[in-house]
Design an enzyme around this catalytic site. Structure first.
Site, PDB file in Angstrom:
ATOM      1  N   ARG A  22       0.841  -1.203   0.000  1.00  0.00           N
ATOM      2  CA  ARG A  22       0.000   0.000   0.000  1.00  0.00           C
ATOM      3  C   ARG A  22       0.863   1.235   0.000  1.00  0.00           C
ATOM      4  NH1 ARG A  22      -4.946  -1.564   4.030  1.00  0.00           N
ATOM      5  NH2 ARG A  22      -5.361  -3.499   2.936  1.00  0.00           N
ATOM      6  N   SER A 113      -8.086  -1.080   0.749  1.00  0.00           N
ATOM      7  CA  SER A 113      -9.113  -1.357   1.744  1.00  0.00           C
ATOM      8  C   SER A 113      -9.803  -0.112   2.280  1.00  0.00           C
ATOM      9  CB  SER A 113      -8.490  -2.169   2.875  1.00  0.00           C
ATOM     10  OG  SER A 113      -9.485  -2.663   3.703  1.00  0.00           O
ATOM     11  N   HIS A 114      -9.676   0.123   3.581  1.00  0.00           N
ATOM     12  CA  HIS A 114     -10.406   1.207   4.240  1.00  0.00           C
ATOM     13  C   HIS A 114      -9.675   2.546   4.123  1.00  0.00           C
ATOM     14  CE1 HIS A 114      -7.435  -0.617   6.727  1.00  0.00           C
ATOM     15  NE2 HIS A 114      -7.345   0.491   7.425  1.00  0.00           N
ATOM     16  N   LYS A 126      -2.533  -6.550  -3.935  1.00  0.00           N
ATOM     17  CA  LYS A 126      -2.250  -7.760  -3.165  1.00  0.00           C
ATOM     18  C   LYS A 126      -2.414  -8.980  -4.060  1.00  0.00           C
ATOM     19  CE  LYS A 126      -6.862  -7.546  -1.066  1.00  0.00           C
ATOM     20  NZ  LYS A 126      -7.665  -7.542   0.149  1.00  0.00           N
ATOM     21  N   ASP A 277     -16.335  -1.706   4.092  1.00  0.00           N
ATOM     22  CA  ASP A 277     -15.201  -0.826   3.798  1.00  0.00           C
ATOM     23  C   ASP A 277     -14.915  -0.761   2.301  1.00  0.00           C
ATOM     24  OD1 ASP A 277     -14.155  -3.366   3.473  1.00  0.00           O
ATOM     25  OD2 ASP A 277     -12.165  -2.790   4.159  1.00  0.00           O
ATOM     26  N   ASP A 279     -12.974  -2.244   0.140  1.00  0.00           N
ATOM     27  CA  ASP A 279     -12.919  -3.457  -0.693  1.00  0.00           C
ATOM     28  C   ASP A 279     -13.922  -4.515  -0.265  1.00  0.00           C
ATOM     29  OD1 ASP A 279     -11.436  -3.846   1.626  1.00  0.00           O
ATOM     30  OD2 ASP A 279     -10.164  -5.362   0.710  1.00  0.00           O
ATOM     31  N   ASP A 281     -14.475  -6.187   2.576  1.00  0.00           N
ATOM     32  CA  ASP A 281     -14.203  -7.331   3.455  1.00  0.00           C
ATOM     33  C   ASP A 281     -14.488  -7.058   4.929  1.00  0.00           C
ATOM     34  OD1 ASP A 281     -12.027  -5.690   3.823  1.00  0.00           O
ATOM     35  OD2 ASP A 281     -10.507  -7.171   3.257  1.00  0.00           O
ATOM     36  N   ARG A 282     -14.744  -5.793   5.276  1.00  0.00           N
ATOM     37  CA  ARG A 282     -15.033  -5.502   6.684  1.00  0.00           C
ATOM     38  C   ARG A 282     -16.513  -5.243   6.899  1.00  0.00           C
ATOM     39  NH1 ARG A 282     -10.290  -1.877   9.314  1.00  0.00           N
ATOM     40  NH2 ARG A 282      -8.546  -2.937   8.328  1.00  0.00           N
ATOM     41  N   GLU A 364     -10.617  -8.013  15.388  1.00  0.00           N
ATOM     42  CA  GLU A 364     -11.205  -6.869  16.083  1.00  0.00           C
ATOM     43  C   GLU A 364     -11.414  -5.677  15.157  1.00  0.00           C
ATOM     44  OE1 GLU A 364      -9.173  -4.012  16.235  1.00  0.00           O
ATOM     45  OE2 GLU A 364      -7.678  -5.225  15.185  1.00  0.00           O
ATOM     46  N   SER A 365     -10.710  -5.664  14.020  1.00  0.00           N
ATOM     47  CA  SER A 365     -10.774  -4.546  13.095  1.00  0.00           C
ATOM     48  C   SER A 365     -11.981  -4.625  12.161  1.00  0.00           C
ATOM     49  CB  SER A 365      -9.496  -4.509  12.274  1.00  0.00           C
ATOM     50  OG  SER A 365      -9.272  -5.768  11.666  1.00  0.00           O
ATOM     51  N   LYS A 376     -11.927 -12.217   4.661  1.00  0.00           N
ATOM     52  CA  LYS A 376     -13.036 -11.748   5.477  1.00  0.00           C
ATOM     53  C   LYS A 376     -14.100 -11.187   4.543  1.00  0.00           C
ATOM     54  CE  LYS A 376     -10.461  -7.532   6.745  1.00  0.00           C
ATOM     55  NZ  LYS A 376      -9.043  -7.792   6.446  1.00  0.00           N
TER      56      LYS A 376
END
Ligand code: VG1
Ligand code: CO
Length: 543
Positions: A22, A113-114, A126, A277, A279, A281-282, A364-365, A376
């Site tokens: 990143r 991501s986020h 990635k 988020d 991408d 995954d969250r 936890e994220s 995820k």
């Protein structure tokens, strides 16, 4: 011949972090920067001649440019076929699914991501392996080593592929299939969850709101929640993926999804709120009047997963990252199944899932997922919640309170200090390491240190060892503080401090989280000298 070999010089800063490489967009725009990294990926792999590569991204600024490069380089390097999402779009979990479903050799996912997007914001690359999951350390280490010696890359000298038209193209002897990014994923969700029960719940007036944060989940959520499940039109907010995410951080936490939080705390709040988020995954889960911490959400989903058809046979085990709270451990104990504690980052779950040791995983994220893919999965978590709500017919608040009453509550918070001077951050961690041996038995007010270590993970499947994964300080009674540096930040260092306290007494489950953790927060600063070493009086983000 349409294949060109281009001479290049290495960059030395291409170390993939917790989830790929990143950097800021202008860094990626340097000559040969993206090309070098993509070629380093290919140079670190073996046996892909004629095989399939999946390519997609979260639609952020520079997505299309790098997708074109990756397609042309895949052709030049000998892949037989590329599957790419229409418009260059594939959420991270959807990419994982496409890789698995098509038995592809691997995939390249473009996302930070986020992190925010735009001409001066973040970009990322990635690599995912054939099981659909993030490349393990062995591969990311090889990629990094290769970036430091690379002297040329191969690219097909051809026109851009039209990414906006589904269909088949041939370029330089390779087939490119532009595919619907949503269809396969939606079909997988229909297999796992009771869509009829969820539709009935929604038809009965249960109101939901999902904030796609102008990022990649918009098209997925529109199709699944509104079109297939019948949620009211308009339930999915910010559903158009924008290159700059509308100028926001597509990070589903209480800071960046503040508007959703406020909607859910109002008197006329919908029954269920969620966000994902950049991408996809969250996930963020908020019931009317209650924010569900990701650690609690993992525990709750694990305890109730059997209510969804895809998990009716129960779970093989639960895996969580080390900083994630111990709430899931209590569920695993009650269910009599294994609990695996891994370092931060989804790549460590892959072996456990492949070996059938774990079924559900979480961090936890705001990351939760299962063995249905190897990433995820934000919408998956939302749908599992909806399936559970449809079966139990209770509110989110009631379900969470009952869970705490039977398992106890793990008060939990993460304090992030962003863009800290790297030297100061490294010094802080080194100082903590130096103290480890002296901490056990030490008293800080009412708290006594039980053990202190630098977390190392022994993978039970391939026996690989990952060291230096975070400083853990455990106190008598089960409280804990954890310190680690982020592997995904793009400027300076980010210090993450994770604070947790277990409270078995149901009469004490309504305390404000920061208040419940106040003594631990003070001890964390005392041991690590956070204020003195970072020069910060308070965290940049509290979640
Ligand atoms: C963060 C999170 C970690 C997550 C990673 C990638 O890493 O803490 O739990 O796996 O982001 O998530 P770090 O090293 O910054 O703490 V994502 O949604 O960026 O793919
Ligand atoms: Co993400």
């Amino acid at each position: 011949m349409t294949i060109k070999t281009v001479t290049t010089a290495p960059y030395t800063d291409q170390k993939p972090g917790t989830s790929g490489l990143r950097k800021k967009v202008p860094v990626f725009q340097q000559q040969n920067y993206a090309e070098n990294f993509i070629q380093a990926i290919f140079d670190s792999l073996e046996g892909f001649e004629g095989e399939t590569l999946v390519i997609g991204g979260d639609g952020r600024y520079y997505n299309r440019e790098v997708i074109q490069l990756a397609i042309k380089m895949a052709a030049a390097n000998g892949f037989g076929r590329v599957l790419v999402g229409r418009g260059g779009i594939l959420s991270t979990p959807a990419a994982s699914n496409v890789i698995r479903k098509n038995r592809a050799f691997g995939g390249i996912v473009l996302s930070a991501s986020h992190n925010p997007g735009g001409p001066t914001e973040d970009f990322g690359i990635k690599y995912n392996i054939g099981n659909g999951g993030p490349a393990p350390e062995k591969i990311t280490d090889a990629i990094f080593a290769r970036t430091k010696t690379i002297d040329s890359y191969k690219i097909a000298d051809v026109e851009d592929v039209n990414l906006d038209l589904e269909g088949t193209h041939e370029i330089a002897g390779m087939t490119v299939n532009v595919i619907d990014p949503v269809a396969d994923y939606a079909e997988l969700m229909e297999q796992l969850f009771d869509f009829e029960a969820i539709s009935d719940l929604l038809a009965g007036g249960f109101r939901i709101v999902f904030d796609a944060m102008s990022a990649v989940t918009g098209p997925y959520a529109k199709e699944i929640l509104e079109n297939r499940l019948g949620a009211a039109k308009g339930s999915v907010l910010n559903f158009m993926p924008l290159p700059d995410f509308g100028g926001h951080h597509p990070d589903p936490n209480l800071v960046h999804a503040r508007a959703l939080y406020e909607t859910m705390m109002a008197d006329d709040a919908p029954d269920f709120g969620a966000a994902s988020d950049g991408d996809g995954d969250r996930n963020l889960i908020i019931g009317r009047g209650i924010f569900v911490t990701p650690s609690d959400s993992l525990a709750l989903l694990a305890a109730n997963a059997h209510l969804a058809p895809g998990y009716a046979q129960g779970l093989a085990g639960i895996a969580r990252s080390m900083p994630t709270s111990g709430a899931a451990d209590r569920v695993a104990e009650k269910l009599g199944i294994g609990l695996y504690e891994t370092p931060t980052g989804w790549k460590f779950f892959g072996n456990l899932l492949d070996a059938g040791l774990a079924t559900i995983c979480g961090e936890e994220s705001a990351g939760t997922g299962s063995n249905h893919v190897r990433e995820k999965d934000g919408l998956w978590a939302v749908l599992l919640w909806l399936n559970i709500l449809a079966v139990r017919k209770e509110s989110v608040l009631d379900i969470v309170k009952q869970h705490w009453a039977s398992f106890g509550r793990n008060y939990y918070s993460r304090h992030d200090y962003e863009e800290v001077d790297s030297e100061a951050a490294n010094g802080l961690m080194a100082n903590l390491r130096d103290q480890l041996a002296t901490l056990p038995g030490k008293r800080f007010g009412a708290l006594t240190v039980e053990t202190a270590d630098d977390f190392a993970y022994n993978d039970p499947v391939d026996q690989s060892v990952s060291r230096n994964q975070g400083i853990r300080i455990l106190f008598e009674g089960g409280s804990r503080v954890v310190f680690r540096l982020s592997g995904t930040g793009t400027s300076g260092a980010t210090l993450r401090v994770y604070i947790e306290r277990y409270e078995p007494d149901a009469a004490r489950h309504d305390i404000d989280t920061q208040e419940a953790l106040a003594d631990l927060i003070a001890v964390a600063d005392e041991i690590a000298s956070i204020k003195a070493r970072t020069g910060r009086q308070e965290p940049s983000v509290i979640t």
